[in-house]
Design an enzyme around this catalytic site. Sequence first.
Site, PDB file in Angstrom:
ATOM      1  N   GLY A   4     -12.717   0.863  -8.415  1.00 32.68           N
ATOM      2  CA  GLY A   4     -12.252   0.526  -7.103  1.00 32.68           C
ATOM      3  C   GLY A   4     -13.764  -0.029  -6.338  1.00 32.68           C
ATOM      4  CE1 TYR A  54      -5.142   6.383   1.065  1.00 33.90           C
ATOM      5  CE2 TYR A  54      -5.255   6.087   3.653  1.00 33.90           C
ATOM      6  CZ  TYR A  54      -5.853   6.231   2.403  1.00 33.90           C
ATOM      7  OH  TYR A  54      -7.318   6.165   2.201  1.00 33.90           O
ATOM      8  CG  ASP A 104     -15.406   2.571  -0.978  1.00 31.70           C
ATOM      9  OD1 ASP A 104     -15.321   1.429  -0.932  1.00 31.70           O
ATOM     10  OD2 ASP A 104     -15.216   3.427  -0.156  1.00 31.70           O
ATOM     11  CE  LYS A 149      -7.610   9.270   0.420  1.00 29.91           C
ATOM     12  NZ  LYS A 149      -8.608   9.590  -0.335  1.00 29.91           N
ATOM     13  CB  SER A 189      -8.604   7.896   5.300  1.00 27.96           C
ATOM     14  OG  SER A 189      -8.063   6.836   5.778  1.00 27.96           O
ATOM     15  CB  ALA A 219      -9.617   8.547  -8.225  1.00 28.59           C
ATOM     16  CB  ALA A 220      -7.238   7.861  -3.343  1.00 29.02           C
ATOM     17  CD  GLN A 221      -1.262   4.196  -3.130  1.00 31.84           C
ATOM     18  OE1 GLN A 221      -1.831   3.028  -3.119  1.00 31.84           O
ATOM     19  NE2 GLN A 221      -0.711   4.288  -2.075  1.00 31.84           N
ATOM     20  CD  GLU A 226      -4.727   3.920   7.959  1.00 30.89           C
ATOM     21  OE1 GLU A 226      -3.477   4.353   8.526  1.00 30.89           O
ATOM     22  OE2 GLU A 226      -5.084   3.013   8.611  1.00 30.89           O
ATOM     23  NE  ARG A 238     -10.543  -2.988   1.850  1.00 32.45           N
ATOM     24  CZ  ARG A 238     -10.086  -1.893   2.220  1.00 32.45           C
ATOM     25  NH1 ARG A 238     -10.044  -1.111   1.008  1.00 32.45           N
ATOM     26  NH2 ARG A 238      -9.809  -1.412   3.193  1.00 32.45           N
TER      27      ARG A 238
HETATM   28  P1  NAP Z   1      -9.787   1.024  -4.277  1.00 39.20           P
HETATM   29  O1  NAP Z   1     -10.636  -0.234  -4.318  1.00 39.20           O
HETATM   30  O2  NAP Z   1      -8.286   0.974  -4.067  1.00 39.20           O
HETATM   31  O3  NAP Z   1      -9.883   2.103  -5.579  1.00 39.20           O
HETATM   32  C1  NAP Z   1      -9.095   3.063  -5.646  1.00 39.20           C
HETATM   33  C2  NAP Z   1      -9.669   3.883  -7.218  1.00 39.20           C
HETATM   34  O4  NAP Z   1      -8.761   4.988  -7.297  1.00 39.20           O
HETATM   35  C3  NAP Z   1      -9.476   2.702  -8.192  1.00 39.20           C
HETATM   36  O5  NAP Z   1     -10.681   3.137  -8.945  1.00 39.20           O
HETATM   37  C4  NAP Z   1      -8.239   3.428  -8.843  1.00 39.20           C
HETATM   38  O6  NAP Z   1      -8.223   3.312 -10.292  1.00 39.20           O
HETATM   39  C5  NAP Z   1      -8.305   4.835  -8.623  1.00 39.20           C
HETATM   40  N1  NAP Z   1      -6.934   5.256  -8.622  1.00 39.20           N
HETATM   41  C6  NAP Z   1      -5.781   5.159  -7.941  1.00 39.20           C
HETATM   42  N2  NAP Z   1      -4.701   5.743  -8.320  1.00 39.20           N
HETATM   43  C7  NAP Z   1      -5.328   6.427  -9.471  1.00 39.20           C
HETATM   44  C8  NAP Z   1      -4.495   7.499 -10.119  1.00 39.20           C
HETATM   45  N3  NAP Z   1      -3.230   7.710 -10.197  1.00 39.20           N
HETATM   46  N4  NAP Z   1      -5.366   8.138 -11.171  1.00 39.20           N
HETATM   47  C9  NAP Z   1      -6.810   7.713 -11.376  1.00 39.20           C
HETATM   48  N5  NAP Z   1      -7.178   6.737 -10.561  1.00 39.20           N
HETATM   49  C10 NAP Z   1      -6.675   6.298  -9.601  1.00 39.20           C
HETATM   50  O7  NAP Z   1     -10.231   2.164  -3.137  1.00 39.20           O
HETATM   51  P2  NAP Z   1     -11.773   2.015  -2.257  1.00 39.20           P
HETATM   52  O8  NAP Z   1     -11.691   1.054  -1.021  1.00 39.20           O
HETATM   53  O9  NAP Z   1     -12.827   1.891  -3.282  1.00 39.20           O
HETATM   54  O10 NAP Z   1     -11.667   3.421  -1.606  1.00 39.20           O
HETATM   55  C11 NAP Z   1     -12.136   4.561  -2.171  1.00 39.20           C
HETATM   56  C12 NAP Z   1     -11.683   5.822  -1.620  1.00 39.20           C
HETATM   57  O11 NAP Z   1     -11.891   5.734  -0.204  1.00 39.20           O
HETATM   58  C13 NAP Z   1     -10.038   6.017  -1.833  1.00 39.20           C
HETATM   59  O12 NAP Z   1     -10.011   7.302  -2.011  1.00 39.20           O
HETATM   60  C14 NAP Z   1      -9.732   5.616  -0.370  1.00 39.20           C
HETATM   61  O13 NAP Z   1      -8.440   6.243  -0.143  1.00 39.20           O
HETATM   62  C15 NAP Z   1     -10.590   6.009   0.598  1.00 39.20           C
HETATM   63  N6  NAP Z   1     -10.702   5.183   1.698  1.00 39.20           N
HETATM   64  C16 NAP Z   1     -10.923   3.910   1.686  1.00 39.20           C
HETATM   65  C17 NAP Z   1     -11.117   3.307   3.142  1.00 39.20           C
HETATM   66  C18 NAP Z   1     -11.430   1.572   2.944  1.00 39.20           C
HETATM   67  O14 NAP Z   1     -11.357   1.107   4.091  1.00 39.20           O
HETATM   68  N7  NAP Z   1     -11.806   1.091   1.695  1.00 39.20           N
HETATM   69  C19 NAP Z   1     -11.235   3.769   4.054  1.00 39.20           C
HETATM   70  C20 NAP Z   1     -10.973   5.256   4.136  1.00 39.20           C
HETATM   71  C21 NAP Z   1     -10.826   6.082   2.990  1.00 39.20           C
HETATM   72  P3  NAP Z   1      -7.339   2.089 -11.040  1.00 39.20           P
HETATM   73  O15 NAP Z   1      -8.466   0.869 -11.017  1.00 39.20           O
HETATM   74  O16 NAP Z   1      -6.933   2.528 -12.171  1.00 39.20           O
HETATM   75  O17 NAP Z   1      -6.246   1.562 -10.330  1.00 39.20           O
END
Ligand code: NAP
Length: 320
Positions: free
Chosen positions: A12, A151, A14, A155, A127, A83-85, A129, A186
Amino acid sequence: MSKRAIISGISGQDGAYLAQLLLDKGYEVVGLLRENNHPDGLTGLEYLGIKDKIKFEYVNLLHIHEVENLFDKVQPDEFYNLAAQSSVFKSFKEPIQTFQFNTISVFNLLETIKNKHPEVKFYQASSSEMYGKVNNLPITENSVLHPLSPYAISKAAAHFTCIHYRESYGLHISCGVLFNHESYLRQEHFFVKKVIRESIKISKGEQQLLSVGNIDVKRDFGYAPKYVEVMYLMLQKEHPSDYLICSGKSVSLRDIIFYVFEKLKIDKSACKISDELYRPADIEDIYGNNTKAKSELNWDYDLSILDVLDLLIEEELKNQ
Ligand code: NAP
């Protein structure tokens, strides 16, 4: 000897920036992938030129035995659980899968740390959220949680799980409560990335309209490569704690669209509101107070959302 860190969610946004930061600091980085994610698909890590420096492990975080085997094999110093949905919109369509993965994975990791590897320092991606229906702004570390989506509920449950394991078992567990943060890496369905990419297409005549949902809501947006710094800083502290990571100001989605349109010389009429893109429930306005992160972690952050948009538009155009 160099430190060893495991990053879940390394494919992802981050995960890629955090891996880059840890490699720069001399860490050995182990990235977790789920079974169907072939390393060829790791475009973010490739884009940053670091894919070959990372060791990959395939682990299903829903299976505790796989998690235990991973820890026994890698013997990490730090674990960054990203890792998260992660899509709010998708969580309304897939609430059970979202809740199941985002919570059970955390229990499996913390049970493994508690039972067999209590020295491992753990970071949880919480998050903003979780705060949802907000009564008082800005949000602080002491604000009450009132999640407004599956979601956010997942969280919040994971967040309290972390606090429980920290308080009950004395483990080094810290949660970063990150507000929206954006980058070139992103995923394309997220708002800012979508607006910039599709606006560029409109400016080139390749697309007519930008379809969006409720653009009167306001969010606190930041820059992902700067936000991942705090994840590392939190695990270097002697004592674990939770921190809000945010810019401190909110902006409406409408203002973001029209700023991008103006930069790319697009008429406002190209923005089309689509009822289908509305969420069943939504946060109206949210912004946080980042004083604790700045003072306790020496995190410096002074980018406005307009600075971030300028950076992102430039990078997107450069990579066309
Ligand atoms: P992202 O780009 O959506 O990446 C999510 C990651 O989680 C990907 O590597 C994905 O792997 C993995 N994942 C999803 N479902 C999975 C599953 N069932 N089993 C194993 N891996 C799984 O998210 P991000 O923006 O980097 O965010 C990183 C973390 O911060 C997440 O937990 C998100 O909820 C949290 N967060 C993000 C934000 C934001 O604004 N970006 C804000 C607050 C919190 P695949 O490639 O295999 O799908």
